[in-house]
Write a protein that holds these residues in place. Structure first.
Motif, PDB file in Angstrom:
ATOM      1  N   PRO A 170       1.150  -0.936   0.315  1.00  0.00           N
ATOM      2  CA  PRO A 170       0.094   0.339  -0.144  1.00  0.00           C
ATOM      3  C   PRO A 170       0.422   1.518  -0.126  1.00  0.00           C
ATOM      4  N   GLY A 171       1.805   0.906  -0.041  1.00  0.00           N
ATOM      5  CA  GLY A 171       2.854   2.524   0.771  1.00  0.00           C
ATOM      6  C   GLY A 171       3.438   2.682  -1.331  1.00  0.00           C
ATOM      7  N   VAL A 172       3.288   2.237  -2.285  1.00  0.00           N
ATOM      8  CA  VAL A 172       3.731   2.272  -3.105  1.00  0.00           C
ATOM      9  C   VAL A 172       3.049   3.367  -3.954  1.00  0.00           C
ATOM     10  N   VAL A 173       1.848   3.393  -4.115  1.00  0.00           N
ATOM     11  CA  VAL A 173       0.680   4.808  -4.893  1.00  0.00           C
ATOM     12  C   VAL A 173       1.193   5.877  -3.885  1.00  0.00           C
ATOM     13  N   GLU A 174       1.766   5.822  -2.174  1.00  0.00           N
ATOM     14  CA  GLU A 174       1.759   7.025  -1.791  1.00  0.00           C
ATOM     15  C   GLU A 174       2.848   7.279  -2.253  1.00  0.00           C
ATOM     16  N   ARG A 175       3.982   6.734  -1.999  1.00  0.00           N
ATOM     17  CA  ARG A 175       5.344   7.657  -2.167  1.00  0.00           C
ATOM     18  C   ARG A 175       5.394   8.283  -3.643  1.00  0.00           C
ATOM     19  N   LEU A 176       4.282   7.455  -4.852  1.00  0.00           N
ATOM     20  CA  LEU A 176       5.071   7.367  -6.407  1.00  0.00           C
ATOM     21  C   LEU A 176       4.127   9.390  -6.187  1.00  0.00           C
ATOM     22  N   ARG A 177       2.401   8.728  -5.735  1.00  0.00           N
ATOM     23  CA  ARG A 177       1.744  10.152  -5.230  1.00  0.00           C
ATOM     24  C   ARG A 177       2.361  11.550  -4.637  1.00  0.00           C
ATOM     25  N   ALA A 178       3.442  11.107  -4.228  1.00  0.00           N
ATOM     26  CA  ALA A 178       4.562  12.070  -3.427  1.00  0.00           C
ATOM     27  C   ALA A 178       5.265  12.608  -4.401  1.00  0.00           C
ATOM     28  N   ALA A 179       5.554  11.469  -5.214  1.00  0.00           N
ATOM     29  CA  ALA A 179       7.210  12.090  -6.397  1.00  0.00           C
ATOM     30  C   ALA A 179       6.552  13.091  -7.268  1.00  0.00           C
ATOM     31  N   GLY A 180       4.485  12.976  -7.051  1.00  0.00           N
ATOM     32  CA  GLY A 180       4.445  14.459  -8.403  1.00  0.00           C
ATOM     33  C   GLY A 180       3.251  12.648  -9.304  1.00  0.00           C
ATOM     34  N   ALA A 231      -0.691   7.550  -9.824  1.00  0.00           N
ATOM     35  CA  ALA A 231      -0.149   6.286  -8.723  1.00  0.00           C
ATOM     36  C   ALA A 231      -0.973   5.512  -9.017  1.00  0.00           C
ATOM     37  N   GLU A 232      -2.361   5.375  -8.535  1.00  0.00           N
ATOM     38  CA  GLU A 232      -3.165   3.523  -9.154  1.00  0.00           C
ATOM     39  C   GLU A 232      -2.113   2.785 -10.037  1.00  0.00           C
ATOM     40  N   GLU A 233      -2.515   3.310 -11.483  1.00  0.00           N
ATOM     41  CA  GLU A 233      -2.039   2.542 -11.996  1.00  0.00           C
ATOM     42  C   GLU A 233      -0.916   2.525 -12.609  1.00  0.00           C
ATOM     43  N   GLU A 234      -0.036   3.106 -12.465  1.00  0.00           N
ATOM     44  CA  GLU A 234       1.916   2.612 -12.194  1.00  0.00           C
ATOM     45  C   GLU A 234       1.775   1.910 -10.882  1.00  0.00           C
ATOM     46  N   ALA A 235       1.663   1.876 -10.050  1.00  0.00           N
ATOM     47  CA  ALA A 235       1.800   1.618  -9.103  1.00  0.00           C
ATOM     48  C   ALA A 235       1.494  -0.483  -9.017  1.00  0.00           C
ATOM     49  N   LYS A 236       0.077  -0.798  -9.791  1.00  0.00           N
ATOM     50  CA  LYS A 236       0.008  -1.737 -10.452  1.00  0.00           C
ATOM     51  C   LYS A 236       0.589  -1.967 -11.583  1.00  0.00           C
ATOM     52  N   MET A 237       1.265  -1.254 -12.763  1.00  0.00           N
ATOM     53  CA  MET A 237       2.258  -1.829 -13.245  1.00  0.00           C
ATOM     54  C   MET A 237       3.431  -2.643 -12.416  1.00  0.00           C
ATOM     55  N   LEU A 288      10.983  -4.481  -6.406  1.00  0.00           N
ATOM     56  CA  LEU A 288       9.905  -3.038  -5.944  1.00  0.00           C
ATOM     57  C   LEU A 288      10.770  -1.888  -5.491  1.00  0.00           C
ATOM     58  N   ASP A 289      11.212  -1.506  -4.612  1.00  0.00           N
ATOM     59  CA  ASP A 289      11.563  -0.713  -3.550  1.00  0.00           C
ATOM     60  C   ASP A 289      12.305   0.325  -4.853  1.00  0.00           C
ATOM     61  N   LEU A 290      12.829  -0.781  -5.647  1.00  0.00           N
ATOM     62  CA  LEU A 290      14.305   0.187  -6.746  1.00  0.00           C
ATOM     63  C   LEU A 290      13.422   0.251  -7.771  1.00  0.00           C
ATOM     64  N   MET A 291      12.373  -0.173  -8.108  1.00  0.00           N
ATOM     65  CA  MET A 291      11.863   0.510  -9.531  1.00  0.00           C
ATOM     66  C   MET A 291      11.007   1.929  -8.979  1.00  0.00           C
ATOM     67  N   VAL A 292      10.749   1.739  -7.470  1.00  0.00           N
ATOM     68  CA  VAL A 292       9.664   2.537  -7.451  1.00  0.00           C
ATOM     69  C   VAL A 292      10.486   3.889  -7.327  1.00  0.00           C
ATOM     70  N   GLU A 293      11.371   3.374  -6.815  1.00  0.00           N
ATOM     71  CA  GLU A 293      12.674   4.278  -6.578  1.00  0.00           C
ATOM     72  C   GLU A 293      12.844   5.574  -7.742  1.00  0.00           C
ATOM     73  N   ARG A 294      13.671   4.869  -8.700  1.00  0.00           N
ATOM     74  CA  ARG A 294      13.749   4.972 -10.295  1.00  0.00           C
ATOM     75  C   ARG A 294      12.430   5.952 -11.162  1.00  0.00           C
ATOM     76  N   ARG A 295      11.865   5.126 -10.137  1.00  0.00           N
ATOM     77  CA  ARG A 295      10.036   5.972 -10.809  1.00  0.00           C
ATOM     78  C   ARG A 295       9.858   7.723 -10.029  1.00  0.00           C
ATOM     79  N   ALA A 296      10.285   8.050  -9.284  1.00  0.00           N
ATOM     80  CA  ALA A 296       9.938   8.450  -8.176  1.00  0.00           C
ATOM     81  C   ALA A 296      11.423   9.661  -8.610  1.00  0.00           C
ATOM     82  N   SER A 297      12.253   8.729  -9.049  1.00  0.00           N
ATOM     83  CA  SER A 297      13.178  10.039  -9.538  1.00  0.00           C
ATOM     84  C   SER A 297      13.173  11.275 -10.695  1.00  0.00           C
ATOM     85  N   GLY A 298      11.958  10.183 -11.555  1.00  0.00           N
ATOM     86  CA  GLY A 298      11.542  10.849 -13.009  1.00  0.00           C
ATOM     87  C   GLY A 298      12.083  10.244 -14.110  1.00  0.00           C
TER      88      GLY A 298
END
Length: 255
Positions: free
Chosen positions: A4-14, A18-24, A35-45
């Motif tokens: 559940p934290g993935v959506v929040e991390r993506l939202r915080a990154a702008g 976020a919901e659709e991206e989290a599913k992917m 997953l953590d690394l992928m979210v970090e890379r996505r959040a970095s832009g």
């Protein structure tokens, strides 16, 4: 796997979707660490498609490597028209092919299509070969028509050219995902955004079969100028728009 934290991390990154991206991301990651690394890379832009390594396009899963132009969903409108215009067994060309999304869609949508694709970017060519060639198409490295087999001259029934059309001075206004992570050559269309289109239109009549079609994407405000470019090359153009796809294309026919 769920987080559940993935959506929040993506939202915080702008990330707007976020919901659709989290599913992917959740569907692609092999485990929590990845997953953590992928979210970090996505959040970095980094573009989502570069993070997961693929994009959905015209119902197909298209591999997209880092540093390769990401196929836009609006381009499905362009490719849909190309598929409709292509007869079974048609000779088709995908110029500025990037990942080969258009060529792959033509192979999937047109029975017996003979698809040839080219791009000047080596990374794009490597990627396109993995998408196009297993389905029976061919991909060449080089500038526009230059690397294509000479025997295709005068035989191409459908020519898709997703040329760059952003005016040079507007590159800085693009989203960071595009301007920072996609090759400039895939975005920059010159002073008025039509430089590459002029080159394609100028050579297209030599490659198109009589009655063959050239299809390009453009912006609504550039459409009239694009029509003039096509007409000056001896083609008969028309503009087609879609509010649903937010897309404007020009379809030009060789008399």
């Amino acid at each position: 796997m769920s987080d559940p934290g993935v959506v929040e991390r993506l939202r915080a990154a702008g990330c707007v979707f976020a919901e659709e991206e989290a599913k992917m991301l959740l569907a692609t990651a092999a485990g929590p660490a990845e997953l953590d690394l992928m979210v970090e890379r996505r959040a970095s832009g980094l573009p989502l498609e570069h993070v997961v390594g693929w994009a959905e396009f015209a119902g197909l899963r298209i591999e997209v490597d880092g540093g390769v132009f990401v196929p836009r969903r609006r381009t499905e409108f362009l490719v849909g028209h190309a598929v409709e215009l292509a007869r079974p067994g048609a000779v088709c060309v995908d110029l500025c092919c990037g990942s080969g999304a258009a060529g792959t869609a033509l192979l999937a949508g047109v029975e017996g299509a003979q698809v040839h694709a080219s791009d000047i970017e080596p990374a794009a060519v490597r990627c396109a070969r993995r998408n196009v060639e297993p389905r029976g198409g061919r991909v060449y490295e080089g500038d526009l028509f230059a690397p294509l087999p000479r025997e295709l001259r005068g035989r191409v029934e459908v020519l898709v050219a997703n040329v760059p059309y952003v005016p040079t001075e507007e590159i800085g206004l693009l989203p960071p995902e595009a301007r920072d992570h996609e090759p400039l050559v895939t975005l920059d269309g010159g002073a008025d955004g039509l430089d590459v289109l002029r080159r394609v239109a100028g050579e297209a009549p030599e490659w198109l079969a009589p009655g063959g079609h050239l299809l390009v994407e453009t912006s609504e405000r550039q459409a009239e100028a694009a029509l003039a470019v096509m007409s000056a090359a001896g083609l008969v153009p028309r503009v087609v728009t879609s509010e649903e796809w937010w897309a404007t294309i020009v379809v030009a026919t060789r008399p």
